[in-house]
Design an enzyme around this catalytic site. Structure first.
Site, PDB file in Angstrom:
ATOM      1  N   THR A 131       9.519 -47.882  18.928  1.00 49.47           N
ATOM      2  CA  THR A 131      10.399 -47.739  20.086  1.00 49.47           C
ATOM      3  C   THR A 131       9.964 -48.691  21.203  1.00 49.47           C
ATOM      4  O   THR A 131      10.778 -49.445  21.752  1.00 49.47           O
ATOM      5  CB  THR A 131      10.373 -46.277  20.588  1.00 49.47           C
ATOM      6  OG1 THR A 131      10.887 -45.433  19.550  1.00 49.47           O
ATOM      7  CG2 THR A 131      11.196 -46.108  21.847  1.00 49.47           C
ATOM      8  N   GLY A 140       9.991 -44.279  15.148  1.00 51.37           N
ATOM      9  CA  GLY A 140       8.582 -44.075  15.426  1.00 51.37           C
ATOM     10  C   GLY A 140       8.260 -44.434  16.866  1.00 51.37           C
ATOM     11  O   GLY A 140       9.026 -45.140  17.534  1.00 51.37           O
ATOM     12  N   CYS A 141       7.121 -43.936  17.338  1.00 55.42           N
ATOM     13  CA  CYS A 141       6.772 -44.126  18.742  1.00 55.42           C
ATOM     14  C   CYS A 141       6.452 -45.589  19.045  1.00 55.42           C
ATOM     15  O   CYS A 141       6.985 -46.169  19.993  1.00 55.42           O
ATOM     16  CB  CYS A 141       5.606 -43.217  19.118  1.00 55.42           C
ATOM     17  SG  CYS A 141       4.160 -43.364  18.053  1.00 55.42           S
ATOM     18  N   PHE A 142       5.584 -46.209  18.238  1.00 64.83           N
ATOM     19  CA  PHE A 142       5.252 -47.619  18.475  1.00 64.83           C
ATOM     20  C   PHE A 142       6.486 -48.521  18.361  1.00 64.83           C
ATOM     21  O   PHE A 142       6.713 -49.374  19.229  1.00 64.83           O
ATOM     22  CB  PHE A 142       4.174 -48.097  17.494  1.00 64.83           C
ATOM     23  CG  PHE A 142       2.777 -47.664  17.828  1.00 64.83           C
ATOM     24  CD1 PHE A 142       2.199 -47.988  19.052  1.00 64.83           C
ATOM     25  CD2 PHE A 142       2.018 -46.949  16.911  1.00 64.83           C
ATOM     26  CE1 PHE A 142       0.890 -47.609  19.342  1.00 64.83           C
ATOM     27  CE2 PHE A 142       0.719 -46.561  17.197  1.00 64.83           C
ATOM     28  CZ  PHE A 142       0.154 -46.892  18.417  1.00 64.83           C
TER      29      PHE A 142
END
Lengths: 337, 337, 337, 337
Positions: free
Chosen positions: A148, A144-146
């Site tokens: 990462t 997921g972006c967060f």
């Protein structure tokens, strides 16, 4: 040439995969799917790609996809990827799944997402800097972006067993919320404002917990609060990490540089990281400062949510899965300012 | 490999030349100059280029530059380029000048800029779409950012002798004003606002007049009013063109597509152009609509001011001057959204 | 105290009427209607009004409205106001209609809006600076936001019979598009961009034509092109006016100051107008510059689209209709920066 | 009428004092000073106030100020206010100091600001919600902008002795950095970005520590990290508070509502606070959510940095010092959206 397909190509992560792959020296774009747009040119939605692509959206079945593609990127909603994966992997096709379906242990996924999992297989968590073993896999769950941004900010200290309490206060651009207009993406609501959400219970917290406890089994007090800022791209994470020992900024420098030695997409800028300096690129810029008084260290990380936080990282995974250098097709500087 | 030097590399156009050249397959960056920053790493100011460049700023003399570089880009202030050009051209080095010094007839330059010209030589105006003869030149005057957007919007109709009155209402991102903070770039002044300036007498008007009258000698009524909008990059031009004949939108389509046939960086999007769809790229997107009632046509053009409006166009010129395809190193889609 | 009702109070113009009326010294807010939100507190949607209002949305019939209110503001969609007006006016209640239903001649309305008009009565066009006769009316059609900025910019020259061709190039904040998310209001689409629309045929053009030809019967060549800029509030109009005589900037100063003598909400700032300097206020700031070479004058106007362009102007009309000073409840400076 | 003077009126806090005071029913603006602009109209810098003020900037001596003013607001830089205060207070004039000079204990001020204090008198810290005793004072130190948001977010829990560790992660609009252009306020640097600074050692932390330990003597672990977001106005504070006991969100509701009972400018919105809902107003909106797993509570506060964080709060103090209702001249809703 690696023949690549993108399932669910009409959104922002699909568009970003396309933007990066049209110039990838080892990839030929074979397929972009969209149920609702089948038959229309891909450039009808991704207008900036006019001149780079001559594909129409399609809606093929899994067998067709498998036969035509060496690699498939799943850019579909959570809960949907699990319907594709078993059939796609039933051959030589490799799969990078950008959804959340395979990032967590099955039971944890079911608890957090409230969805019964129909395909409880394991997948490597494709954060290459922690899991270089993706190079041996046919199937990778893209982070997921967060997570990462948060995991990369804290991993060196977690691995050293030094974190007591972790507070991740994250600020994201709105493109992470997708291509469809919403209340949060409505310009009068977001401009000149900042919008926190899921203050204590965002689903991405589970990924952060999984990966940091994977590095240090006893780490428990992990907190995550996200906000949307008036920016299209980018995730900026302010990690307030309370440590078991008093550390200096020099200690941090040693620990972080050692941990990320030879990781091409991790940089340590002088000064603080900037979303501008990573925009459009696959870098994660990290800096830190120790606050000896309270045994706190502040670690800052900046990524482009659509690149290192999604599509760029997916290609980084693909590169390793196919034996390429991980920077292949991704070695471009940010579009700054 | 073409050895390239950038004179005045610390500003935005210098940074953009560097961003584009680090990945140019035929160029080796040899030299980046800055008087005030000599000795410091180029990445100390252009932090997004960390990892791509190992150059320090230098401050060499012209002979040294000439000996080390096959091509030199002048990214210096107006009135300063004329001090470099004669010495740089005294050998085999080719020069692309991004300043205004050689864009106009000498006397016109002196009138508009209020500067005595010390080197009254002629240069080709490097708007490749109108002047493919740059391919035969050693020295090219790279166009201004506003004129690029305005001229490309009107050239097909001007060449057809159809324009009676032209009003160019342009909207630019603030990066065109440079890397140093000013009143206009002060966030509380620009955000949620729009700032017009030089309502009737902007210096770039002279370039527009020169090039459009070059296409149609009798065209006289040419008006240009610029505004700064809350955007980092981009120039959006709304050209209100009153025509000598009543035209339909289909007529316009025929005229524009014919005029720009085989020009790789001119696109005609469906719908209106968007700064987003050209951000970071060298494209000029154009659309148009006829208003038969008043013999007006509205032509819209969108460019990235730092790319097609400056550094990208300079590299496009360099490509042609060295016999390369004009898209070389520039064929990348916009970073959208 | 004047008892006021707002029909359709849940949108931006409704909210702005409420914001301005809660502190109006002569008004008591009696009623705010919304069909879909009836029963809910007004502050559930207009959260900034918490503490100022103790009203719930209602959905009463016309008779009830008429009995309870001395004045009613119609903030309903075009085509809907005509269903309220006849019944509301059947008594002593006065009405200010913020929709387009009564701004144009009935036949012109039907042509432009494609709606059959069910109540072909005449209404005064409530641009107070041109139509002080609103003071004698029970019913006023409040002007459109774009026409307010354009007409005020050109009226003095139109009234003097000096305009040959008028081009209004307008730039609006996105709040004019309403409280519901749309493609244009989607932050990734609008931020760092500018979005033109209805290039030659926006419906507001008809109001501009009506009012300017009302000042000067022979004026025909009137052109209007709107754009959305990345701003919540504000309309900035760049009027390119080609004149029948060569005018100087001093001539313009004389003409404009004379025309708007004693108009409290018209200001002539030194320098160019700014959306910042009118934000939240009822002012229209105007400046101008003559371009003698082409017999063009550039006139700039800045308003807050929700105040002078809608709700503030509606209250200005109400003030006059009730014999109050037109500045009553509106005499507050902009929230700047 | 209270005759008011503003020392240092040309900046943003000076402008905001003027904006609020021009309509204050009990105040007459007597004096606005600026050394560099003496003789020029106040509206030459604060253009939005055109029509509301007929003052020129002056540069009088302290005796003159004292004689003409019943109250003086000091909107001068830190270290400068101490040069005015002794002379201004030598009579009946009351003083509200918006600088940092008297907010801290003298020795703490000298340590934090690195300035020798020439006037070591005590002043009440003018956060009215904690210090209603300002009503009895002639001299009040107006709080810093960040401390206002942070202290108000945590005070109820601190007073209850419940906080173990406090992390204030604050996000401010750029107007807090002043009216002069800087690197941080340069639009290309701030737009689409977020800029953290003074990660562990911002000077405002000392005010937060002073006030929270004033409520609970043993509270030690207080951390503060500020960021600039792309917004003109506003401070949004995310307080991550680790508590000594496990609290529920209902517990928080009880504690906060009780603590702030009858405080007119504290609101508890449903949903999360929004900078939009306080823009231009004197409110502090607060919400909270308990995270039982980690004994953390997240408290969010939103203020307008120029109003409740500076000039509005100064007027709130003045109101009480003169026996007026604290809302006098300040009871206006936000300009939203």
């Amino acid at each position: 040439m690696i023949k690549a397909g993108i399932i669910g190509a009409s959104g922002y992560t699909g568009g970003e995969l396309l933007r990066l792959l049209v110039n990838h020296p080892n990839v030929k774009l074979e397929l972009a799917t969209s149920r609702s747009l089948a038959g229309k040119p891909v450039t009808s939605t991704h207008r900036h790609l006019e001149g780079f692509l001559d594909l129409n959206y399609e809606n093929p079945d899994s067998e067709d996809i498998r036969e035509r593609c060496d690699v498939v990127f799943l850019a579909v909603p959570h809960g949907s990827a699990m319907n594709y994966v078993p059939e796609l992997l039933d051959g030589n096709t490799k799969v990078v799944d950008l959804s959340a379906d395979y990032r967590l242990e099955t039971s944890e996924f079911e608890k957090i997402y409230g969805i019964k999992h129909s395909d409880p297989r394991n997948a490597v968590y494709g954060l290459v800097e922690l899991h270089p073993e993706v190079a041996k896999e046919n199937f990778v769950a893209n982070p997921g972006c967060f997570p990462t941004g948060s995991i990369l900010a804290a991993a060196p200290l977690a691995a050293a067993g030094l974190i007591d309490i972790a507070v991740f206060d994250s600020k994201t651009g709105i493109s992470g919320a997708g291509i469809s207009p919403t209340q949060n993406s409505h310009y009068p609501n977001l401009a000149e404002n900042i919008i926190p959400y899921k203050l204590t219970a965002h689903r991405h917290r589970a990924e952060i917990v999984q990966e940091l406890t994977g590095l240090e089994g006893k780490l428990r007090n992990i907190n995550f609060t996200p906000h949307v800022i008036p920016s299209i791209r980018g995730i900026f994470t302010t990690a307030h990490l309370f440590t078991k020992e008093t550390l200096s900024t020099d200690d941090l420098k040693t620990i972080y540089e050692e941990f990320y030695r030879d990781r091409p997409f991790i940089r340590f800028p002088s000064g603080v990281p900037s979303l501008t300096a990573v925009r459009g690129s696959n870098f994660c810029d990290i800096s830190f400062e120790a606050d000896k008084e309270n045994n706190r260290v502040v670690v800052l990380s900046a990524i482009d949510n659509l690149v290192k936080g999604a599509s760029g990282q997916a290609i980084q995974n693909m590169n390793l899965m196919f034996g390429l250098d991980e920077t292949c097709g991704l070695w471009m500087p940010a579009t700054a300012p």
